[in-house]
Scaffold this motif. Structure first.
Motif, PDB file in Angstrom:
ATOM      1  N   SER A 154     -16.486   0.969  27.500  1.00  0.00           N
ATOM      2  CA  SER A 154     -15.125   0.872  28.016  1.00  0.00           C
ATOM      3  C   SER A 154     -14.311   2.091  27.604  1.00  0.00           C
ATOM      4  O   SER A 154     -14.588   2.721  26.589  1.00  0.00           O
ATOM      5  CB  SER A 154     -14.432  -0.366  27.444  1.00  0.00           C
ATOM      6  N   VAL A 155     -13.301   2.381  28.408  1.00  0.00           N
ATOM      7  CA  VAL A 155     -12.372   3.458  28.096  1.00  0.00           C
ATOM      8  C   VAL A 155     -10.987   3.032  28.551  1.00  0.00           C
ATOM      9  O   VAL A 155     -10.837   2.378  29.581  1.00  0.00           O
ATOM     10  CB  VAL A 155     -12.790   4.795  28.768  1.00  0.00           C
ATOM     11  N   MET A 156     -10.000   3.365  27.746  1.00  0.00           N
ATOM     12  CA  MET A 156      -8.604   3.236  28.147  1.00  0.00           C
ATOM     13  C   MET A 156      -8.083   4.657  28.276  1.00  0.00           C
ATOM     14  O   MET A 156      -8.414   5.506  27.450  1.00  0.00           O
ATOM     15  CB  MET A 156      -7.804   2.458  27.111  1.00  0.00           C
ATOM     16  N   PHE A 157      -7.293   4.903  29.310  1.00  0.00           N
ATOM     17  CA  PHE A 157      -6.745   6.243  29.487  1.00  0.00           C
ATOM     18  C   PHE A 157      -5.304   6.149  29.928  1.00  0.00           C
ATOM     19  O   PHE A 157      -4.866   5.146  30.493  1.00  0.00           O
ATOM     20  CB  PHE A 157      -7.587   7.073  30.461  1.00  0.00           C
ATOM     21  N   ALA A 158      -4.572   7.199  29.606  1.00  0.00           N
ATOM     22  CA  ALA A 158      -3.148   7.237  29.931  1.00  0.00           C
ATOM     23  C   ALA A 158      -2.794   8.627  30.430  1.00  0.00           C
ATOM     24  O   ALA A 158      -3.299   9.633  29.932  1.00  0.00           O
ATOM     25  CB  ALA A 158      -2.314   6.900  28.696  1.00  0.00           C
ATOM     26  N   GLY A 159      -1.945   8.647  31.400  1.00  0.00           N
ATOM     27  CA  GLY A 159      -1.430   9.895  31.937  1.00  0.00           C
ATOM     28  C   GLY A 159       0.069   9.770  32.053  1.00  0.00           C
ATOM     29  O   GLY A 159       0.679   8.854  31.492  1.00  0.00           O
TER      30      GLY A 159
ATOM     31  N   GLN B  69      -5.032  11.231  28.374  1.00  0.00           N
ATOM     32  CA  GLN B  69      -5.551  10.954  27.034  1.00  0.00           C
ATOM     33  C   GLN B  69      -6.559   9.828  27.187  1.00  0.00           C
ATOM     34  O   GLN B  69      -6.420   8.985  28.082  1.00  0.00           O
ATOM     35  CB  GLN B  69      -4.443  10.484  26.099  1.00  0.00           C
ATOM     36  N   LEU B  70      -7.565   9.810  26.319  1.00  0.00           N
ATOM     37  CA  LEU B  70      -8.616   8.802  26.410  1.00  0.00           C
ATOM     38  C   LEU B  70      -8.848   8.119  25.070  1.00  0.00           C
ATOM     39  O   LEU B  70      -8.717   8.750  24.013  1.00  0.00           O
ATOM     40  CB  LEU B  70      -9.951   9.449  26.816  1.00  0.00           C
ATOM     41  N   ARG B  71      -9.239   6.864  25.138  1.00  0.00           N
ATOM     42  CA  ARG B  71      -9.746   6.123  23.982  1.00  0.00           C
ATOM     43  C   ARG B  71     -11.068   5.523  24.419  1.00  0.00           C
ATOM     44  O   ARG B  71     -11.100   4.600  25.240  1.00  0.00           O
ATOM     45  CB  ARG B  71      -8.786   5.035  23.538  1.00  0.00           C
TER      46      ARG B  71
ATOM     47  N   ALA C 122      -7.373  15.647  27.986  1.00  0.00           N
ATOM     48  CA  ALA C 122      -8.522  15.815  28.873  1.00  0.00           C
ATOM     49  C   ALA C 122      -8.007  16.122  30.266  1.00  0.00           C
ATOM     50  O   ALA C 122      -6.875  15.766  30.616  1.00  0.00           O
ATOM     51  CB  ALA C 122      -9.374  14.550  28.883  1.00  0.00           C
ATOM     52  N   ALA C 123      -8.833  16.785  31.057  1.00  0.00           N
ATOM     53  CA  ALA C 123      -8.448  17.142  32.425  1.00  0.00           C
ATOM     54  C   ALA C 123      -9.413  16.512  33.417  1.00  0.00           C
ATOM     55  O   ALA C 123     -10.627  16.506  33.195  1.00  0.00           O
ATOM     56  CB  ALA C 123      -8.465  18.660  32.594  1.00  0.00           C
TER      57      ALA C 123
END
Length: 125
Positions: free
Chosen positions: A14-19, A51-53, A68-69
């Motif tokens: 799993s990954v959580m990401f925010a922009g 950003q990623l977790r 991250a891009a």
């Protein structure tokens, strides 16, 4: 197709990401030192910064990628390049890829926690 400069390993985590003004989740399908292949129902476009977790299967706290891009997006799949992460997180990523692939994963990290080198063919992340 050009050769990769870093080993890619298959994962399912799993990954959580925010922009800018959004937070979403997805799955990481493969991982390398300079980036990952992510699948998500959230639409992202090439050029966005996030950003990623990452919730790696190593049972530790989520791995945080500060910057991250998005390098390419096609349907629900997205190629992500890691731009900045802390030295401890970079070391953890190197160790994870090394253990998972069984290959040498040496890389160069500059003082700001930016992985040295760049991917020439963006779809090869």
């Amino acid at each position: 197709m050009k050769n990769r400069y870093s080993q890619r390993v298959s994962v399912d985590c799993s990954v959580m990401f925010a922009g800018e003004s959004m937070v979403a989740e997805g799955r990481i399908l493969d991982l390398s030192l300079p980036g990952c292949l992510m699948e998500s129902s959230k639409t992202l476009a090439a050029g966005e910064y996030i950003q990623l977790r990452l919730f790696l299967p190593d049972q530790q706290a989520p791995l945080h990628v500060e910057l991250a891009a998005v390098r390419w997006a096609e349907d629900s799949k997205v190629g992500i390049e890691f731009i900045r992460t802390s030295k401890p997180e970079q070391h953890r990523l190197e160790q994870f890829v090394h253990r998972t692939s069984g290959c040498d994963t040496s890389s160069t990290l500059n003082n700001q926690g930016v992985l040295a080198g760049s991917v020439q063919n963006e779809k090869q992340l």
